[in-house]
Design a protein around this motif. Structure first.
Motif, PDB file in Angstrom:
ATOM      1  N   GLY A  51       0.813  -1.211   0.000  1.00  0.00           N
ATOM      2  CA  GLY A  51       0.000   0.000   0.000  1.00  0.00           C
ATOM      3  C   GLY A  51       0.843   1.257   0.000  1.00  0.00           C
ATOM      4  O   GLY A  51       0.568   2.215  -0.739  1.00  0.00           O
ATOM      5  N   GLN A  52       1.910   1.286   0.801  1.00  0.00           N
ATOM      6  CA  GLN A  52       2.788   2.451   0.869  1.00  0.00           C
ATOM      7  C   GLN A  52       3.555   2.659  -0.437  1.00  0.00           C
ATOM      8  O   GLN A  52       3.788   3.787  -0.867  1.00  0.00           O
ATOM      9  N   THR A  53       3.937   1.548  -1.071  1.00  0.00           N
ATOM     10  CA  THR A  53       4.654   1.635  -2.347  1.00  0.00           C
ATOM     11  C   THR A  53       3.749   2.206  -3.432  1.00  0.00           C
ATOM     12  O   THR A  53       4.195   3.009  -4.274  1.00  0.00           O
ATOM     13  N   LYS A  54       2.478   1.829  -3.443  1.00  0.00           N
ATOM     14  CA  LYS A  54       1.515   2.386  -4.403  1.00  0.00           C
ATOM     15  C   LYS A  54       1.315   3.876  -4.161  1.00  0.00           C
ATOM     16  O   LYS A  54       1.210   4.665  -5.111  1.00  0.00           O
ATOM     17  N   MET A  55       1.265   4.275  -2.891  1.00  0.00           N
ATOM     18  CA  MET A  55       1.134   5.698  -2.566  1.00  0.00           C
ATOM     19  C   MET A  55       2.364   6.474  -3.042  1.00  0.00           C
ATOM     20  O   MET A  55       2.255   7.598  -3.542  1.00  0.00           O
ATOM     21  N   ASP A  56       3.545   5.863  -2.893  1.00  0.00           N
ATOM     22  CA  ASP A  56       4.777   6.487  -3.381  1.00  0.00           C
ATOM     23  C   ASP A  56       4.717   6.727  -4.882  1.00  0.00           C
ATOM     24  O   ASP A  56       5.174   7.763  -5.381  1.00  0.00           O
ATOM     25  N   SER A  57       4.160   5.764  -5.606  1.00  0.00           N
ATOM     26  CA  SER A  57       4.081   5.883  -7.057  1.00  0.00           C
ATOM     27  C   SER A  57       3.300   7.136  -7.456  1.00  0.00           C
ATOM     28  O   SER A  57       3.727   7.901  -8.330  1.00  0.00           O
ATOM     29  N   LYS A  58       2.173   7.381  -6.798  1.00  0.00           N
ATOM     30  CA  LYS A  58       1.372   8.576  -7.078  1.00  0.00           C
ATOM     31  C   LYS A  58       2.122   9.839  -6.663  1.00  0.00           C
ATOM     32  O   LYS A  58       2.085  10.866  -7.355  1.00  0.00           O
ATOM     33  N   LEU A  59       2.817   9.754  -5.517  1.00  0.00           N
ATOM     34  CA  LEU A  59       3.585  10.892  -5.017  1.00  0.00           C
ATOM     35  C   LEU A  59       4.681  11.286  -6.003  1.00  0.00           C
ATOM     36  O   LEU A  59       4.870  12.464  -6.312  1.00  0.00           O
ATOM     37  N   PHE A  60       5.387  10.287  -6.527  1.00  0.00           N
ATOM     38  CA  PHE A  60       6.468  10.570  -7.470  1.00  0.00           C
ATOM     39  C   PHE A  60       5.937  11.148  -8.776  1.00  0.00           C
ATOM     40  O   PHE A  60       6.587  11.993  -9.400  1.00  0.00           O
ATOM     41  N   GLU A  61       4.751  10.694  -9.201  1.00  0.00           N
ATOM     42  CA  GLU A  61       4.137  11.232 -10.409  1.00  0.00           C
ATOM     43  C   GLU A  61       3.873  12.728 -10.250  1.00  0.00           C
ATOM     44  O   GLU A  61       4.119  13.518 -11.166  1.00  0.00           O
ATOM     45  N   GLU A  62       3.362  13.115  -9.090  1.00  0.00           N
ATOM     46  CA  GLU A  62       3.088  14.529  -8.828  1.00  0.00           C
ATOM     47  C   GLU A  62       4.371  15.339  -8.806  1.00  0.00           C
ATOM     48  O   GLU A  62       4.402  16.482  -9.292  1.00  0.00           O
ATOM     49  N   SER A 210      11.329   3.889 -11.393  1.00  0.00           N
ATOM     50  CA  SER A 210      11.661   2.578 -11.955  1.00  0.00           C
ATOM     51  C   SER A 210      11.833   1.542 -10.847  1.00  0.00           C
ATOM     52  O   SER A 210      11.310   0.418 -10.928  1.00  0.00           O
ATOM     53  N   LYS A 211      12.536   1.923  -9.790  1.00  0.00           N
ATOM     54  CA  LYS A 211      12.731   1.008  -8.660  1.00  0.00           C
ATOM     55  C   LYS A 211      11.412   0.763  -7.931  1.00  0.00           C
ATOM     56  O   LYS A 211      11.168  -0.337  -7.418  1.00  0.00           O
ATOM     57  N   ASN A 212      10.559   1.774  -7.881  1.00  0.00           N
ATOM     58  CA  ASN A 212       9.255   1.630  -7.256  1.00  0.00           C
ATOM     59  C   ASN A 212       8.451   0.508  -7.923  1.00  0.00           C
ATOM     60  O   ASN A 212       7.837  -0.328  -7.248  1.00  0.00           O
ATOM     61  N   LYS A 213       8.465   0.464  -9.240  1.00  0.00           N
ATOM     62  CA  LYS A 213       7.743  -0.586  -9.970  1.00  0.00           C
ATOM     63  C   LYS A 213       8.332  -1.959  -9.663  1.00  0.00           C
ATOM     64  O   LYS A 213       7.601  -2.930  -9.477  1.00  0.00           O
ATOM     65  N   SER A 214       9.654  -2.030  -9.620  1.00  0.00           N
ATOM     66  CA  SER A 214      10.335  -3.294  -9.337  1.00  0.00           C
ATOM     67  C   SER A 214      10.024  -3.785  -7.926  1.00  0.00           C
ATOM     68  O   SER A 214       9.753  -4.968  -7.707  1.00  0.00           O
ATOM     69  N   VAL A 215      10.070  -2.861  -6.956  1.00  0.00           N
ATOM     70  CA  VAL A 215       9.789  -3.225  -5.560  1.00  0.00           C
ATOM     71  C   VAL A 215       8.337  -3.652  -5.397  1.00  0.00           C
ATOM     72  O   VAL A 215       8.042  -4.641  -4.706  1.00  0.00           O
ATOM     73  N   LEU A 216       7.426  -2.934  -6.040  1.00  0.00           N
ATOM     74  CA  LEU A 216       6.007  -3.282  -5.947  1.00  0.00           C
ATOM     75  C   LEU A 216       5.749  -4.683  -6.485  1.00  0.00           C
ATOM     76  O   LEU A 216       5.035  -5.484  -5.863  1.00  0.00           O
TER      77      LEU A 216
END
Length: 229
Positions: A51-62, A210-216
Protein backbone atom coordinates in the motif's frame (compact mmCIF):
# COMPACT_ATOMS: atom_id res chain seq x y z
CA UNK A 1 12.21 -62.09 40.09
CA UNK A 2 14.55 -61.75 37.15
CA UNK A 3 11.60 -61.90 34.75
CA UNK A 4 9.68 -59.26 36.76
CA UNK A 5 12.72 -56.96 36.88
CA UNK A 6 13.18 -57.33 33.14
CA UNK A 7 9.53 -56.48 32.50
CA UNK A 8 9.66 -53.44 34.79
CA UNK A 9 12.85 -52.26 33.08
CA UNK A 10 11.30 -52.58 29.62
CA UNK A 11 8.16 -50.83 30.88
CA UNK A 12 10.23 -47.92 32.26
CA UNK A 13 12.15 -47.58 29.00
CA UNK A 14 8.86 -47.57 27.09
CA UNK A 15 7.49 -44.85 29.37
CA UNK A 16 10.61 -42.73 28.85
CA UNK A 17 10.38 -43.16 25.08
CA UNK A 18 6.70 -42.15 25.12
CA UNK A 19 7.50 -39.07 27.23
CA UNK A 20 10.33 -38.07 24.86
CA UNK A 21 8.10 -38.56 21.83
CA UNK A 22 5.40 -36.45 23.51
CA UNK A 23 7.89 -33.68 24.23
CA UNK A 24 9.17 -33.75 20.65
CA UNK A 25 5.63 -33.58 19.27
CA UNK A 26 4.78 -30.69 21.59
CA UNK A 27 7.94 -28.82 20.54
CA UNK A 28 7.17 -29.48 16.88
CA UNK A 29 3.64 -28.14 17.27
CA UNK A 30 4.91 -25.09 19.17
CA UNK A 31 7.55 -24.40 16.51
CA UNK A 32 4.92 -24.75 13.79
CA UNK A 33 2.63 -22.32 15.61
CA UNK A 34 5.46 -19.81 16.06
CA UNK A 35 6.45 -20.14 12.40
CA UNK A 36 2.82 -19.63 11.40
CA UNK A 37 2.58 -16.52 13.56
CA UNK A 38 5.76 -15.16 11.98
CA UNK A 39 4.36 -15.85 8.51
CA UNK A 40 1.07 -14.11 9.34
CA UNK A 41 2.93 -11.09 10.73
CA UNK A 42 5.12 -10.95 7.64
CA UNK A 43 2.01 -11.18 5.43
CA UNK A 44 0.47 -8.19 7.20
CA UNK A 45 3.73 -6.25 6.95
CA UNK A 46 4.14 -6.96 3.24
CA UNK A 47 0.52 -5.99 2.59
CA UNK A 48 1.09 -2.64 4.32
CA UNK A 49 4.31 -2.10 2.37
CA UNK A 50 2.47 -2.76 -0.89
CA UNK A 51 0.00 0.00 0.00
CA UNK A 52 2.79 2.45 0.87
CA UNK A 53 4.65 1.64 -2.35
CA UNK A 54 1.52 2.39 -4.40
CA UNK A 55 1.13 5.70 -2.57
CA UNK A 56 4.78 6.49 -3.38
CA UNK A 57 4.08 5.88 -7.06
CA UNK A 58 1.37 8.58 -7.08
CA UNK A 59 3.59 10.89 -5.02
CA UNK A 60 6.47 10.57 -7.47
CA UNK A 61 4.14 11.23 -10.41
CA UNK A 62 3.09 14.53 -8.83
CA UNK A 63 6.71 15.49 -8.22
CA UNK A 64 7.59 14.77 -11.84
CA UNK A 65 4.73 17.02 -12.97
CA UNK A 66 5.89 19.75 -10.60
CA UNK A 67 9.48 19.49 -11.82
CA UNK A 68 8.35 19.76 -15.47
CA UNK A 69 6.26 22.86 -14.72
CA UNK A 70 9.09 24.53 -12.81
CA UNK A 71 11.66 23.57 -15.43
CA UNK A 72 9.47 25.12 -18.14
CA UNK A 73 9.37 28.41 -16.21
CA UNK A 74 13.16 28.66 -16.12
CA UNK A 75 13.47 27.52 -19.74
CA UNK A 76 11.14 30.32 -20.81
CA UNK A 77 13.19 32.88 -18.88
CA UNK A 78 16.34 31.63 -20.59
CA UNK A 79 14.70 31.78 -24.02
CA UNK A 80 13.90 35.42 -23.41
CA UNK A 81 17.46 36.10 -22.25
CA UNK A 82 19.28 34.22 -25.01
CA UNK A 83 17.01 34.57 -28.02
CA UNK A 84 14.73 37.47 -27.37
CA UNK A 85 11.07 36.52 -27.51
CA UNK A 86 9.84 34.19 -30.22
CA UNK A 87 6.26 33.84 -31.38
CA UNK A 88 5.94 30.65 -29.34
CA UNK A 89 6.42 32.40 -26.00
CA UNK A 90 5.56 36.07 -26.55
CA UNK A 91 2.17 35.54 -24.89
CA UNK A 92 3.45 33.57 -21.90
CA UNK A 93 2.60 35.32 -18.66
CA UNK A 94 5.00 36.18 -15.86
CA UNK A 95 4.40 33.92 -12.85
CA UNK A 96 4.54 36.90 -10.47
CA UNK A 97 8.01 36.28 -9.07
CA UNK A 98 11.33 34.73 -10.05
CA UNK A 99 11.10 31.74 -7.78
CA UNK A 100 8.50 29.00 -7.43
CA UNK A 101 5.74 29.90 -5.03
CA UNK A 102 6.22 26.52 -3.34
CA UNK A 103 9.07 24.27 -2.42
CA UNK A 104 9.54 20.69 -3.49
CA UNK A 105 8.56 18.25 -0.76
CA UNK A 106 10.69 15.19 -0.18
CA UNK A 107 10.41 11.80 1.47
CA UNK A 108 8.74 8.47 0.76
CA UNK A 109 5.75 6.84 2.46
CA UNK A 110 7.41 3.43 2.32
CA UNK A 111 10.69 4.64 3.83
CA UNK A 112 9.02 6.90 6.37
CA UNK A 113 6.77 4.15 7.71
CA UNK A 114 8.70 0.92 7.15
CA UNK A 115 12.46 1.55 6.84
CA UNK A 116 13.02 -0.20 10.17
CA UNK A 117 10.93 -3.19 9.08
CA UNK A 118 13.04 -4.25 6.09
CA UNK A 119 15.04 -6.67 8.24
CA UNK A 120 11.82 -8.59 8.93
CA UNK A 121 11.54 -9.53 5.25
CA UNK A 122 12.95 -13.04 4.93
CA UNK A 123 13.33 -12.89 1.15
CA UNK A 124 16.94 -11.68 0.78
CA UNK A 125 16.56 -10.55 -2.83
CA UNK A 126 13.53 -8.44 -1.97
CA UNK A 127 15.29 -7.04 1.09
CA UNK A 128 18.19 -5.91 -1.13
CA UNK A 129 15.70 -4.24 -3.48
CA UNK A 130 14.20 -2.38 -0.54
CA UNK A 131 17.63 -1.19 0.58
CA UNK A 132 18.35 0.08 -2.94
CA UNK A 133 14.99 1.85 -2.84
CA UNK A 134 16.01 3.52 0.43
CA UNK A 135 19.28 4.68 -1.14
CA UNK A 136 17.47 6.19 -4.15
CA UNK A 137 15.09 8.02 -1.81
CA UNK A 138 18.13 9.50 -0.08
CA UNK A 139 19.50 10.66 -3.45
CA UNK A 140 16.16 12.24 -4.37
CA UNK A 141 15.88 13.95 -0.99
CA UNK A 142 19.40 15.32 -1.39
CA UNK A 143 18.57 16.80 -4.81
CA UNK A 144 15.36 18.36 -3.45
CA UNK A 145 17.10 19.75 -0.37
CA UNK A 146 19.84 21.30 -2.51
CA UNK A 147 17.26 23.00 -4.72
CA UNK A 148 15.20 24.28 -1.79
CA UNK A 149 18.33 25.66 -0.13
CA UNK A 150 19.34 27.49 -3.30
CA UNK A 151 15.85 28.94 -3.68
CA UNK A 152 16.33 30.54 -0.27
CA UNK A 153 19.93 31.60 -0.83
CA UNK A 154 19.93 32.63 -4.50
CA UNK A 155 16.50 33.13 -6.05
CA UNK A 156 14.79 35.04 -3.26
CA UNK A 157 17.78 37.44 -2.84
CA UNK A 158 17.76 37.93 -6.63
CA UNK A 159 14.13 38.94 -6.53
CA UNK A 160 14.82 41.37 -3.69
CA UNK A 161 17.78 42.86 -5.57
CA UNK A 162 15.64 43.53 -8.66
CA UNK A 163 12.53 44.42 -6.72
CA UNK A 164 12.20 47.92 -8.17
CA UNK A 165 12.68 46.70 -11.75
CA UNK A 166 10.18 43.86 -11.26
CA UNK A 167 7.63 45.92 -9.33
CA UNK A 168 5.70 47.14 -12.41
CA UNK A 169 5.06 43.53 -13.54
CA UNK A 170 2.56 41.00 -12.27
CA UNK A 171 0.88 37.80 -13.44
CA UNK A 172 -0.90 39.74 -16.20
CA UNK A 173 2.42 40.78 -17.77
CA UNK A 174 4.01 38.83 -20.61
CA UNK A 175 7.64 37.80 -20.72
CA UNK A 176 7.98 39.96 -23.82
CA UNK A 177 7.21 43.02 -21.73
CA UNK A 178 9.88 41.96 -19.22
CA UNK A 179 12.67 41.36 -21.73
CA UNK A 180 14.73 44.39 -20.68
CA UNK A 181 14.69 43.27 -17.03
CA UNK A 182 15.39 39.59 -17.64
CA UNK A 183 18.29 40.06 -20.02
CA UNK A 184 21.20 40.42 -17.61
CA UNK A 185 24.09 38.06 -16.74
CA UNK A 186 23.16 37.52 -13.09
CA UNK A 187 19.64 36.37 -13.89
CA UNK A 188 20.91 34.18 -16.71
CA UNK A 189 23.41 32.40 -14.46
CA UNK A 190 20.80 31.83 -11.75
CA UNK A 191 18.20 30.48 -14.18
CA UNK A 192 20.74 28.15 -15.78
CA UNK A 193 21.70 26.85 -12.33
CA UNK A 194 18.09 26.16 -11.40
CA UNK A 195 17.39 24.49 -14.72
CA UNK A 196 20.16 22.02 -13.85
CA UNK A 197 18.96 21.60 -10.26
CA UNK A 198 15.39 20.85 -11.37
CA UNK A 199 16.68 18.46 -14.03
CA UNK A 200 18.64 16.61 -11.34
CA UNK A 201 15.50 16.26 -9.22
CA UNK A 202 13.61 14.88 -12.22
CA UNK A 203 16.37 12.37 -12.99
CA UNK A 204 16.49 11.14 -9.38
CA UNK A 205 12.71 10.75 -9.22
CA UNK A 206 12.65 8.85 -12.52
CA UNK A 207 15.24 6.40 -11.16
CA UNK A 208 13.10 5.99 -8.06
CA UNK A 209 9.98 5.47 -10.15
CA UNK A 210 11.66 2.58 -11.96
CA UNK A 211 12.73 1.01 -8.66
CA UNK A 212 9.25 1.63 -7.26
CA UNK A 213 7.74 -0.59 -9.97
CA UNK A 214 10.33 -3.29 -9.34
CA UNK A 215 9.79 -3.22 -5.56
CA UNK A 216 6.01 -3.28 -5.95
CA UNK A 217 6.19 -6.32 -8.20
CA UNK A 218 8.58 -8.05 -5.78
CA UNK A 219 6.31 -7.35 -2.80
CA UNK A 220 3.24 -8.62 -4.61
CA UNK A 221 4.95 -11.85 -5.68
CA UNK A 222 6.28 -12.40 -2.17
CA UNK A 223 2.80 -11.80 -0.74
CA UNK A 224 1.46 -14.60 -2.98
CA UNK A 225 4.29 -16.86 -1.82
CA UNK A 226 3.44 -16.17 1.84
CA UNK A 227 -0.27 -16.71 1.21
CA UNK A 228 0.44 -20.18 -0.18
CA UNK A 229 2.53 -21.32 2.76
Amino acid sequence: MENKTSRYFKYAIGEIILVVIGILIALSINNWNEARKDTLNEQKLVEKMIGQTKMDSKLFEERIKASVITSTVFENYLKVINHGVSDSINQIKYMGDLSPSWKFNDGSNLIRNHAQDFKQINNLELREELMEYSYLVTMMDGAIDLTNTNIQELLIPLELEYYQALKPFDSTSTLYEMKAVLQNPKMESRFELFSELILNIKVQIEKLQSKNKSVLKGLQLYKLELDNQ
